[in-house]
Design an enzyme around this catalytic site. Structure first.
Site, PDB file in Angstrom:
ATOM      1  N   SER A  17      -4.557 -16.386  21.690  1.00 59.35           N
ATOM      2  CA  SER A  17      -4.341 -14.689  22.259  1.00 59.35           C
ATOM      3  C   SER A  17      -3.123 -14.810  22.163  1.00 59.35           C
ATOM      4  O   SER A  17      -2.275 -14.678  22.280  1.00 59.35           O
ATOM      5  CB  SER A  17      -4.195 -14.138  23.951  1.00 59.35           C
ATOM      6  OG  SER A  17      -4.494 -12.681  23.919  1.00 59.35           O
ATOM      7  N   HIS A  40      -7.042 -14.150  18.616  1.00 57.57           N
ATOM      8  CA  HIS A  40      -7.294 -13.213  19.657  1.00 57.57           C
ATOM      9  C   HIS A  40      -6.256 -11.800  19.723  1.00 57.57           C
ATOM     10  O   HIS A  40      -4.849 -12.144  20.063  1.00 57.57           O
ATOM     11  CB  HIS A  40      -7.427 -12.954  20.997  1.00 57.57           C
ATOM     12  CG  HIS A  40      -8.189 -12.944  21.786  1.00 57.57           C
ATOM     13  ND1 HIS A  40      -9.403 -12.416  21.870  1.00 57.57           N
ATOM     14  CD2 HIS A  40      -7.480 -11.896  22.700  1.00 57.57           C
ATOM     15  CE1 HIS A  40     -10.210 -11.026  23.097  1.00 57.57           C
ATOM     16  NE2 HIS A  40      -8.522 -11.357  24.019  1.00 57.57           N
ATOM     17  N   ASP A  42      -5.371  -8.778  21.144  1.00 58.55           N
ATOM     18  CA  ASP A  42      -5.547  -7.687  22.622  1.00 58.55           C
ATOM     19  C   ASP A  42      -4.627  -6.088  22.482  1.00 58.55           C
ATOM     20  O   ASP A  42      -3.592  -6.071  22.563  1.00 58.55           O
ATOM     21  CB  ASP A  42      -4.599  -8.384  23.990  1.00 58.55           C
ATOM     22  CG  ASP A  42      -5.298  -9.728  24.916  1.00 58.55           C
ATOM     23  OD1 ASP A  42      -6.765  -8.991  24.619  1.00 58.55           O
ATOM     24  OD2 ASP A  42      -4.826 -10.651  24.660  1.00 58.55           O
ATOM     25  N   MET A  44      -4.326  -2.419  23.786  1.00 60.19           N
ATOM     26  CA  MET A  44      -3.666  -1.705  25.571  1.00 60.19           C
ATOM     27  C   MET A  44      -3.208  -0.141  25.587  1.00 60.19           C
ATOM     28  O   MET A  44      -2.398  -0.971  24.259  1.00 60.19           O
ATOM     29  CB  MET A  44      -2.870  -2.992  26.630  1.00 60.19           C
ATOM     30  CG  MET A  44      -3.666  -4.521  26.315  1.00 60.19           C
ATOM     31  SD  MET A  44      -3.001  -5.033  27.851  1.00 60.19           S
ATOM     32  CE  MET A  44      -3.122  -6.771  27.501  1.00 60.19           C
ATOM     33  N   HIS A  73      -9.792  -7.383  20.977  1.00 54.04           N
ATOM     34  CA  HIS A  73     -10.273  -6.702  22.175  1.00 54.04           C
ATOM     35  C   HIS A  73      -9.392  -5.723  22.349  1.00 54.04           C
ATOM     36  O   HIS A  73      -8.065  -5.304  22.731  1.00 54.04           O
ATOM     37  CB  HIS A  73     -10.336  -8.231  22.783  1.00 54.04           C
ATOM     38  CG  HIS A  73     -10.334  -7.817  24.131  1.00 54.04           C
ATOM     39  ND1 HIS A  73      -9.642  -8.670  25.493  1.00 54.04           N
ATOM     40  CD2 HIS A  73     -11.162  -7.135  25.067  1.00 54.04           C
ATOM     41  CE1 HIS A  73     -10.138  -8.179  26.538  1.00 54.04           C
ATOM     42  NE2 HIS A  73     -10.557  -7.237  26.331  1.00 54.04           N
ATOM     43  N   MET A  75      -9.298  -3.119  24.562  1.00 53.92           N
ATOM     44  CA  MET A  75      -9.162  -2.088  26.490  1.00 53.92           C
ATOM     45  C   MET A  75      -8.241  -1.304  26.190  1.00 53.92           C
ATOM     46  O   MET A  75      -6.929  -0.383  26.677  1.00 53.92           O
ATOM     47  CB  MET A  75      -7.660  -2.862  26.978  1.00 53.92           C
ATOM     48  CG  MET A  75      -8.887  -4.951  27.593  1.00 53.92           C
ATOM     49  SD  MET A  75      -7.840  -6.225  27.814  1.00 53.92           S
ATOM     50  CE  MET A  75      -6.757  -6.887  26.059  1.00 53.92           C
ATOM     51  N   MET A 144     -14.749 -11.075  31.339  1.00 53.53           N
ATOM     52  CA  MET A 144     -13.595 -11.332  31.519  1.00 53.53           C
ATOM     53  C   MET A 144     -12.980 -12.309  32.799  1.00 53.53           C
ATOM     54  O   MET A 144     -13.748 -11.633  34.033  1.00 53.53           O
ATOM     55  CB  MET A 144     -12.690  -9.736  31.901  1.00 53.53           C
ATOM     56  CG  MET A 144     -12.452  -9.276  30.887  1.00 53.53           C
ATOM     57  SD  MET A 144     -11.514  -9.646  29.745  1.00 53.53           S
ATOM     58  CE  MET A 144      -9.989  -9.718  30.460  1.00 53.53           C
ATOM     59  N   ASP A 182     -12.482 -14.675  29.155  1.00 54.66           N
ATOM     60  CA  ASP A 182     -11.088 -14.519  28.827  1.00 54.66           C
ATOM     61  C   ASP A 182     -10.191 -14.381  30.094  1.00 54.66           C
ATOM     62  O   ASP A 182     -10.433 -12.796  30.839  1.00 54.66           O
ATOM     63  CB  ASP A 182     -11.064 -12.865  27.773  1.00 54.66           C
ATOM     64  CG  ASP A 182      -9.572 -12.410  27.311  1.00 54.66           C
ATOM     65  OD1 ASP A 182      -8.501 -13.209  27.402  1.00 54.66           O
ATOM     66  OD2 ASP A 182      -9.629 -11.430  26.954  1.00 54.66           O
TER      67      ASP A 182
HETATM   68  C1  DX5 Z   1      -5.575 -10.082  29.545  1.00 53.77           C
HETATM   69  C2  DX5 Z   1      -5.919 -10.365  27.770  1.00 53.77           C
HETATM   70  C3  DX5 Z   1      -6.337 -11.455  27.881  1.00 53.77           C
HETATM   71  C4  DX5 Z   1      -4.559 -12.376  28.180  1.00 53.77           C
HETATM   72  C5  DX5 Z   1      -5.355 -13.730  28.392  1.00 53.77           C
HETATM   73  O1  DX5 Z   1      -5.698  -8.742  29.233  1.00 53.77           O
HETATM   74  O2  DX5 Z   1      -7.208  -9.696  27.831  1.00 53.77           O
HETATM   75  O3  DX5 Z   1      -6.446 -12.015  25.981  1.00 53.77           O
HETATM   76  O4  DX5 Z   1      -4.074 -12.000  26.220  1.00 53.77           O
HETATM   77  O5  DX5 Z   1      -4.223 -14.819  28.842  1.00 53.77           O
HETATM   78  P1  DX5 Z   1      -4.266 -15.897  29.649  1.00 53.77           P
HETATM   79  O6  DX5 Z   1      -5.011 -16.804  28.609  1.00 53.77           O
HETATM   80  O7  DX5 Z   1      -2.395 -16.630  29.462  1.00 53.77           O
HETATM   81  O8  DX5 Z   1      -4.203 -15.379  30.787  1.00 53.77           O
HETATM   82 ZN    ZN Z   2      -8.335 -10.872  25.212  1.00 46.53          ZN
END
Ligand code: DX5
Ligand code: ZN
Length: 233
Positions: A17, A40, A42, A44, A73, A75, A144, A182
């Site tokens: 990620s 990956h 993220d 948000m 991903h 969110m 998750m 994840d």
């Molecule tokens: C959290 C994200 C993850 C995050 C994971 O909301 O969806 O993808 O980057 O990070 P680590 O591996 O550090 O928990």
């Molecule tokens: Zn993620």
């Protein structure tokens, strides 16, 4: 009954990620994870989760520079409105949250029609039974293992029964859907998720926090392969 050969369980995927990477040097960060299966990303929106990261323009630039396919991903609220744009910009995989979607199956079909793999994600407290009858509408189910929003949190072991229930159902139906975890995935936790039946692992701080991210990917992959659920019934 003979065990059905399960292509799904054959391959382990490690998806770093970039939330844990240095955003200002994304190209050199990508050069540190050449053995990753997917990158990956993220996304948000500061509504679905209390944090804000990338939007479509930034992801488009990452897509243009990354030699590794993107695992986006989302969110975000209103995935029906935004998710197709990520498929259109060329992301190999687009995962939206079940909690935010009004018509998850219709959205997955739309993403597939645009040429992306379609994923659906569930937060730690969201049950997965409602997905059993529609497993094959998706290419990936993301369980998750932390509350979405931030990297660097601790792996929630209590989410493992959901992964195991999904893995049972995948095996029972002979589905090709990938099971992704994840959040908090690293050397000390990956085996638990692998044993429960996950085959696709997101790791942010574990990979980018390592001195040698590619070597870390190799270690994680070996651990997942060693501990992965052997026979899906
Ligand atoms: C959290 C994200 C993850 C995050 C994971 O909301 O969806 O993808 O980057 O990070 P680590 O591996 O550090 O928990
Ligand atoms: Zn993620």
């Amino acid at each position: 009954m003979d065990a059905v050969p399960d292509v799904n369980a054959e391959q382990i995927r490690i998806n770093p990620s970039i939330l844990a990477a240095d955003f200002a040097n994304i190209q050199s960060e990508l050069a540190r994870i050449t053995t990753a299966d997917f990158v990956h990303v993220d996304v948000m929106d500061n509504h679905f989760v209390p944090n804000l990261t990338f939007g479509p323009q930034m992801v488009e630039r990452i897509q243009a520079t990354s030699p590794i396919p993107l695992d986006v991903h989302l969110m975000i609220d209103e995935p029906e409105r935004w998710a197709p744009g990520y498929a259109e910009l060329g992301a190999a995989s687009v995962t939206f949250h079940l909690e935010a979607a009004t018509e998850p199956v219709a959205l997955a079909r739309r993403l597939r029609a645009l040429g992306a793999r379609a994923g659906v994600a569930v937060k730690p407290g969201t049950p997965v039974e409602n997905l059993f009858d529609v497993l094959d509408e998706f290419d990936q189910i993301l369980v998750m293992t932390v509350e979405p929003g931030f990297g660097g949190q601790s792996f929630k072991h209590e989410t493992m029964p959901k992964v195991a229930a999904l893995a049972d159902e995948v095996a029972r139906r002979g589905s090709a859907v990938w099971l992704q975890v994840d959040g908090g995935v690293g050397i000390s936790t990956i085996e638990h998720a692998a044993r429960a039946g996950a085959d696709t692992f997101v790791a942010g701080s574990a990979v980018f926090g390592a001195d040698d991210p590619d070597a870390e990917i190799q270690v994680l992959r070996a651990l997942a392969e060693r501990h992965r659920r052997s026979a899906r019934r």
